[in-house]
Scaffold this active site. Structure first.
Site, short mmCIF file in Angstrom:
data_model
loop_
_atom_site.label_atom_id
_atom_site.label_comp_id
_atom_site.label_asym_id
_atom_site.label_seq_id
_atom_site.Cartn_x
_atom_site.Cartn_y
_atom_site.Cartn_z
N HIS A 289 0.85 -1.19 0.00
CA HIS A 289 0.00 0.00 0.00
C HIS A 289 0.89 1.24 0.00
O HIS A 289 2.08 1.16 0.30
CB HIS A 289 -0.92 0.01 1.23
CG HIS A 289 -0.16 0.13 2.52
ND1 HIS A 289 0.36 -0.96 3.17
CD2 HIS A 289 0.21 1.22 3.24
CE1 HIS A 289 1.00 -0.56 4.26
NE2 HIS A 289 0.93 0.76 4.32
N HIS B 229 5.64 6.60 -0.88
CA HIS B 229 6.37 5.39 -1.23
C HIS B 229 5.52 4.17 -0.90
O HIS B 229 4.53 4.26 -0.17
CB HIS B 229 7.69 5.31 -0.44
CG HIS B 229 7.47 5.12 1.02
ND1 HIS B 229 7.16 6.17 1.86
CD2 HIS B 229 7.47 4.00 1.79
CE1 HIS B 229 6.99 5.71 3.08
NE2 HIS B 229 7.18 4.38 3.07
#
EC number: 3.1.4.58
Length: 178
Positions: free
Chosen positions: A37, A121
């Protein structure tokens, strides 16, 4: 208590491409498909009432859908030791805008604002005391790129820590509005 965070779930093609990279680093605890995720805001541990307030506040977040793409790899660390390996994403501006809106909603729900700088990220691996072959991995995948993918929603997740690492459950999904 509920350990919460808001995040974007990458599409299956992106998750598959990331899983294909996951090898060759000693000591890496690679993320599995269910763990991949892009965190928008870590919330932390809250009681049930606050969790409900956060869920409701996130429903007030509106932003047009946008596209992002994978862009490079990197690491987080401290004291000369890596603790996480990640895939970067670009562009950052739409993500930062969504992060700010989510942070404002969470503050309206009664929690403190985010104090850390936001670097979008997707975490690929975590490390304990040992990480061998990390420099080679970073060099080999420095040019990581993907086709753009559209972000049309985000979710509130609950994280449960266990012996095999964290497991994540979507509490509620929020569509971005055009």
């Amino acid at each position: 208590m509920h350990r919460l965070f808001a995040a974007i779930r990458p599409p299956a093609t992106i998750r598959s491409a990331l899983i294909d990279l996951m090898e060759g680093v000693k000591g890496a605890r690679w993320q599995d498909d269910e763990q991949l995720h892009l965190t928008l805001r870590f919330i932390g541990e809250v009681d049930g009432r606050v969790a409900e307030d956060v869920a409701a506040a996130l429903g007030t977040v509106h932003q047009p859908p946008f596209s992002i793409a994978l862009d490079g790899v990197g690491q987080f660390g401290s004291r000369g030791r890596a603790n996480a390996l990640w895939a970067g994403v670009r562009p950052h501006e739409a993500l930062r805008h969504l992060h700010r809106k989510i942070d404002q909603a969470i503050v309206r729900a009664g929690l403190e604002p985010e104090r850390r700088a936001y670097l979008p990220h997707i975490t690929l691996a975590r490390f304990g005391r040992e990480s061998g072959g990390l420099d080679a991995f970073l060099a080999r995948h420095a040019g990581l790129r993907s086709d753009p993918f559209e972000v049309t929603d985000f979710a509130l997740y609950e994280s449960r820590l266990g012996h095999e690492g964290a497991s994540y459950t979507i509490v509620e999904r929020y569509d971005l509005s055009a």
